[in-house]
Enzyme design. Structure first.
Site, mmCIF file in Angstrom:
data_model
loop_
_atom_site.group_PDB
_atom_site.id
_atom_site.type_symbol
_atom_site.label_atom_id
_atom_site.label_comp_id
_atom_site.label_asym_id
_atom_site.label_seq_id
_atom_site.Cartn_x
_atom_site.Cartn_y
_atom_site.Cartn_z
ATOM 1 N N ASP A 1 -4.911 -10.585 7.613
ATOM 2 C CA ASP A 1 -4.038 -11.323 6.690
ATOM 3 C C ASP A 1 -3.081 -12.268 7.413
ATOM 4 O O ASP A 1 -2.412 -13.078 6.778
ATOM 5 C CB ASP A 1 -3.218 -10.344 5.844
ATOM 6 C CG ASP A 1 -4.090 -9.655 4.807
ATOM 7 O OD1 ASP A 1 -5.123 -10.244 4.412
ATOM 8 O OD2 ASP A 1 -3.762 -8.529 4.404
ATOM 9 N N SER B 1 0.838 -1.211 0.000
ATOM 10 C CA SER B 1 0.000 0.000 0.000
ATOM 11 C C SER B 1 0.863 1.247 0.000
ATOM 12 O O SER B 1 0.581 2.229 -0.692
ATOM 13 C CB SER B 1 -0.887 0.034 1.244
ATOM 14 O OG SER B 1 -1.579 -1.162 1.390
ATOM 15 N N ARG C 1 0.036 -16.947 1.295
ATOM 16 C CA ARG C 1 0.107 -16.956 2.766
ATOM 17 C C ARG C 1 -0.063 -18.375 3.345
ATOM 18 O O ARG C 1 0.516 -18.697 4.376
ATOM 19 C CB ARG C 1 -0.918 -15.994 3.358
ATOM 20 C CG ARG C 1 -0.646 -14.561 2.941
ATOM 21 C CD ARG C 1 -1.170 -13.542 3.921
ATOM 22 N NE ARG C 1 -1.242 -12.239 3.279
ATOM 23 C CZ ARG C 1 -0.195 -11.446 3.086
ATOM 24 N NH1 ARG C 1 0.997 -11.801 3.510
ATOM 25 N NH2 ARG C 1 -0.342 -10.280 2.474
ATOM 26 N N LYS D 1 -10.776 -14.805 0.811
ATOM 27 C CA LYS D 1 -9.468 -14.261 0.428
ATOM 28 C C LYS D 1 -8.969 -15.003 -0.819
ATOM 29 O O LYS D 1 -9.756 -15.619 -1.509
ATOM 30 C CB LYS D 1 -8.494 -14.408 1.605
ATOM 31 C CG LYS D 1 -8.850 -13.510 2.785
ATOM 32 C CD LYS D 1 -8.417 -12.093 2.496
ATOM 33 C CE LYS D 1 -8.704 -11.166 3.662
ATOM 34 N NZ LYS D 1 -8.231 -9.802 3.366
ATOM 35 N N ARG E 1 1.594 4.367 -3.044
ATOM 36 C CA ARG E 1 1.390 5.793 -2.776
ATOM 37 C C ARG E 1 2.683 6.587 -2.923
ATOM 38 O O ARG E 1 2.669 7.749 -3.293
ATOM 39 C CB ARG E 1 0.775 5.964 -1.378
ATOM 40 C CG ARG E 1 -0.691 5.505 -1.353
ATOM 41 C CD ARG E 1 -1.168 5.221 0.058
ATOM 42 N NE ARG E 1 -2.589 4.919 0.144
ATOM 43 C CZ ARG E 1 -3.131 3.718 -0.080
ATOM 44 N NH1 ARG E 1 -2.358 2.713 -0.458
ATOM 45 N NH2 ARG E 1 -4.432 3.530 0.052
ATOM 46 N N GLY F 1 -6.190 -3.261 -7.984
ATOM 47 C CA GLY F 1 -7.362 -2.457 -7.665
ATOM 48 C C GLY F 1 -6.977 -1.151 -7.004
ATOM 49 O O GLY F 1 -7.589 -0.109 -7.235
ATOM 50 N N ARG G 1 -9.407 -19.460 3.386
ATOM 51 C CA ARG G 1 -8.268 -19.692 4.276
ATOM 52 C C ARG G 1 -8.641 -20.506 5.514
ATOM 53 O O ARG G 1 -7.772 -21.126 6.125
ATOM 54 C CB ARG G 1 -7.618 -18.359 4.670
ATOM 55 C CG ARG G 1 -6.824 -17.798 3.510
ATOM 56 C CD ARG G 1 -6.066 -16.540 3.860
ATOM 57 N NE ARG G 1 -5.238 -16.159 2.716
ATOM 58 C CZ ARG G 1 -4.751 -14.946 2.527
ATOM 59 N NH1 ARG G 1 -5.008 -13.976 3.384
ATOM 60 N NH2 ARG G 1 -4.003 -14.696 1.469
#
Ligand code: NAP
Length: 748
Positions: free
Chosen positions: A622, A327, A702, A649, A331, A399, A653
């Site tokens: 997560d 993330s 994961r 997810k 940015r 996204g 999971r």
């Protein structure tokens, strides 16, 4: 036997291309009869001996009589002459096609013979496949397999003719594309003819030098690679350069202009712009492959990978830096691009998604150096400096990129279109388009059901709004706030529950004032961002595997440096502490507006099972696969509730982890919104709790990494299949675990 596609096929010219197609027709039994006409008798005899044709004629007129498919497979310059001869003898409903490398001049030749009203069966074509040798013996039945064939149907071409040719080429296992004649010649001028011209030109330039022998003798790999195609047939290229003259001259003009730019940058020693140009070209070269594949990197990578971990006690120790937060990586590029001055980023996650953002800004004229070892330098262009991209911006699988950029692009002075891969193309975009329209944006979601592509008309003056977010979404919140940077007055978003606040924090780091009052976040439009240094925090989600690994291993001592501890993400630390893990968080500081710290975990005491507080669930969503491994090693029962989201997810999971845990001898019960795990740990006992076995990760990174960590406490071999996705979020995973003391054998 089913009815073949054609009664009689006639080839005029039967060299590499013609004879390859004849081989397909014979192999697939697509015609009752195949005949040919060539200049030399020898070719015809050889073709008969090879079983490619039933009859051969020196006169093309004899060949085309009664044929329902005529294929011109000869040099393009002979087209008009041959058509003139065969015209009176063609069946009225015959399909007439060719395989020439240029199309405009083939159509001109046909018009010279037939006039403007061309036969309905006439459909020019061009297989984009070839080989170094020519002639009837060079043909191969699989020459066209997995290659493209371009058909250029004309306004006069009948659908039945086009459809039959598509069937023919698909039988050759080619991918058929239909294209306009001019477009074909323009595309080929740039992608094939210009590169050949440049190769001939370079070799000629060097060959004319006095020291040419030395130059060729010491020629490095670059010269060899680049000049390989200058060994092509001069007659053929002579013909093509004349045949496609107009489009090639345009391509040469474009080349000259671009070369002049490059020349000037070198002459003026404009390092920043030169790096920007070279970086843009390099990234575009890689990026195009993904765009064409319309798939994220990981899907391209079709190999299925497997991890194997042997039993036996292991150490788990060391200081590590895990990859950067995604993330924040996104940015850092976006804000660096619209800032004034230079932004230097370290710890950038070089994953597919963040790279899509990076490429989008390069496409909008921002000079960006890197990424190299996680370092990126962005030469900001300021709030008004973005330029119209030449084509659609490709967002891959991301996204975040599409929703945040929707906000930024709505405020620009140019029009833009954003596309994505198959999976992104299914995701809802109206949730961001709607509030942006309220601000005055002209934005359309042009896919079915409000999905991408997203099309934006620029030059709209946006107005600030007060928006109540109907869903908790950091992406929608951020998209609106970013549009607000250019809007008149105040833009405010109220969120139903707190979401990740990376945008607000980083805007502040770039010197932009953002107010957070309870659930209301607001900013005033019309300000500016100032370039800064951004250290992307290490991703706490990646760090979690090492935290759990250390917590379940005797005498483990692991320090994870510069991990992001944004309060919206730190549930894993809190939960592990409640389970009794020995964790210290030190050296807390702020980097790029984000709180970061070093986290040390020691394997000094056995964890205990707990009922995980539901208020921690969103803060650790997560990290649960890794936490389930911790729970299996704990003493007593661990209960998770309120985590139904885990079922939607990358995989389900809850179910996938429960299946794997059971395979490895752990008693657990999946529930609708969580799981109950009976921990097998005993205070002070560090012996294995897991057996081993084969685990299916369902290509969920994961899951794969969580069961890898279980390999610190196993009594039998663990095999984990479908681990190739690990590389997309944590490319250095097996390297770092090996340094810590956990060897994972990777097989493909
Ligand atoms: P090739 O192996 O040299 O074969 C050419 C064939 O055409 C030979 O059978 C030759 O007859 C015949 N031919 C030559 N001049 C003729 C004339 N004036 N009248 C009648 N027949 C004549 O060439 P190719 O590679 O198959 O190329 C054929 C076409 O495919 C060309 O238009 C080329 O642009 C196009 N193409 C080539 C490639 C490639 O990589 N080679 C790729 C895509 C498209 P003989 O056997 O008697 O000499």
């Amino acid at each position: 036997m089913t009815q073949p596609l054609f009664e009689k096929v006639a080839f005029i010219g039967l060299g590499l291309i013609g004879s390859s197609l004849a081989r397909v027709i014979q192999a697939e039994q697509l015609a009752h009869e195949v005949v040919a006409s060539t200049r030399s008798q020898k070719t015809l005899e050889d073709a008969k001996a090879l079983g490619l044709i039933a009859a051969g004629y020196s006169d093309p007129v004899e060949a085309v009589k009664d044929a329902d498919l005529v294929v011109l497979a000869l040099p393009v310059r002979a087209t008009e002459y041959v058509l003139q001869q065969i015209k009176p003898y063609l069946k009225p409903d015959a399909i007439l096609t060719d395989v020439g490398s240029t199309k405009g001049n083939v159509v001109d030749a046909a018009k010279a013979v037939f006039g403007e009203q061309l036969p309905a069966g006439f459909v020019p074509g061009h297989p984009i496949a070839g080989a170094e040798h020519t002639g009837v013996h060079a043909g191969k039945v699989d020459l066209f397999a997995n290659h493209k064939v371009i058909l250029t149907p004309l306004p006069t071409s009948a659908d039945w003719a086009v459809n039959k040719l598509i069937q023919l080429w698909e039988a050759a296992k080619a991918e058929v594309i239909c294209m306009d004649v001019d477009k074909h010649d323009e595309v080929l001028a740039h992608t094939s003819h210009l590169p050949h011209l440049m190769a001939f030109n370079l070799v000629e330039q060097l060959a004319n030098r006095e020291d040419n022998l030395d130059i060729f003798r010491y020629a490095a790999g670059g010269f060899r690679d680049f000049s390989r195609i200058a060994a092509s047939d001069p007659q053929m290229w002579h013909d093509i350069f004349f045949a496609n003259k107009k489009a090639i001259l345009n391509a040469v003009d474009g080349f000259e202009q671009q070369l002049a730019i490059l020349r000037q940058l070198i002459e003026q020693e404009n390092s920043q712009a030169l790096m920007g140009l070279l970086g843009h070209a390099q990234a575009a070269r890689q990026h195009f492959n993904h765009m064409l594949a319309k798939k994220p990197l990981m899907e391209n990578n079709k190999v299925t990978q497997q991890f194997t971990i042997l039993p036996g006690s292991k150490n788990f120790q060391g200081k590590f830096t895990v990859p950067g937060d995604k993330s924040v990586s996104h940015r850092s590029i976006m804000f660096g691009a619209i800032a004034e001055g230079t932004t230097h980023v370290t710890g950038f996650l070089e994953g597919e998604d963040a790279l899509a953002t990076l490429q989008a800004f390069r496409d909008m004229g921002v000079s960006i150096e890197g990424p190299k070892n996680g370092e990126v330098t962005i030469h900001g262009v300021g709030m008004q400096g973005l330029k119209a991209p030449a084509g659609a911006l490709y967002m891959g699988n991301s996204g975040t990129s599409m929703r945040l950029l929707s906000g930024m692009l709505s405020a620009q002075a140019f029009d833009s279109v954003m596309t994505g891969d198959a999976s992104l193309s299914k995701r809802p975009m109206e949730r961001i388009a709607k509030p942006l329209r309220e601000m005055g944006a002209q934005i359309q979601t042009t896919g079915e059901r409000g999905t991408p592509p997203v099309s934006i008309t620029g030059s709209q003056q946006l107005k600030g709004i007060q928006y109540d977010l109907p869903m908790a979404s950091a992406q929608v919140k951020s998209g609106i706030l970013l549009a607000g940077l250019w809007a008149e007055g105040e833009t405010a978003v109220t969120e139903p529950e707190p979401t990740r606040d990376h945008t607000e924090r980083m805007l502040r780091a770039f010197g932009y004032e953002v107010k957070t009052e309870g659930n209301r976040i607001s900013l005033q439009g019309g300000g500016k961002l100032v370039g800064t240094n951004i250290q992307v925090p290490s991703d706490i989600s990646s760090a979690a595997f090492f935290m759990v690994g250390a917590a379940i291993t005797e005498n483990a001592d692991v320090t994870l440096e510069a991990v992001g501890i944004n309060p919206t993400r730190t549930g894993v630390i809190e939960i592990l502490k409640q389970m009794g893990a020995d964790i210290t968080v030190s050296n807390e500081r702020i980097a790029g507006g984000e709180p970061i710290a070093d986290i040390r975990i020691q394997g000094s005491r056995t964890l205990k099972g707990i009922h995980i507080p539901e208020d921690q669930v969103p803060l650790a969503i997560d990290e649960f696969p890794a936490l389930f491994i911790a729970a299996a090693c704990a003493e007593g029962q661990t209960v998770l509730t309120g985590a139904a989201e885990l079922r939607v997810k990358e995989s389900d999971r809850i179910q996938v982890m429960a299946d794997g845990l059971k395979t490895m001898g752990i008693d657990c019960t999946p529930t609708e919104d969580g799981i109950i795990i009976e921990g097998k740990g005993k205070a002070g006992d560090w012996s294995p709790v897991f057996t081993g076995g084969e685990i299916e990760s369902h290509h969920d990174h994961r899951i794969a990494m969580s069961f890898s960590i279980a390999g610190l406490r196993n009594s039998e071999v663990i095999k984990i299949v479908g681990t190739e996705t690990v590389a997309t979020s944590f490319p250095t995973f097996t390297q770092l675990t090996a340094q810590a003391g956990l060897q994972i054998e990777v097989t493909e």
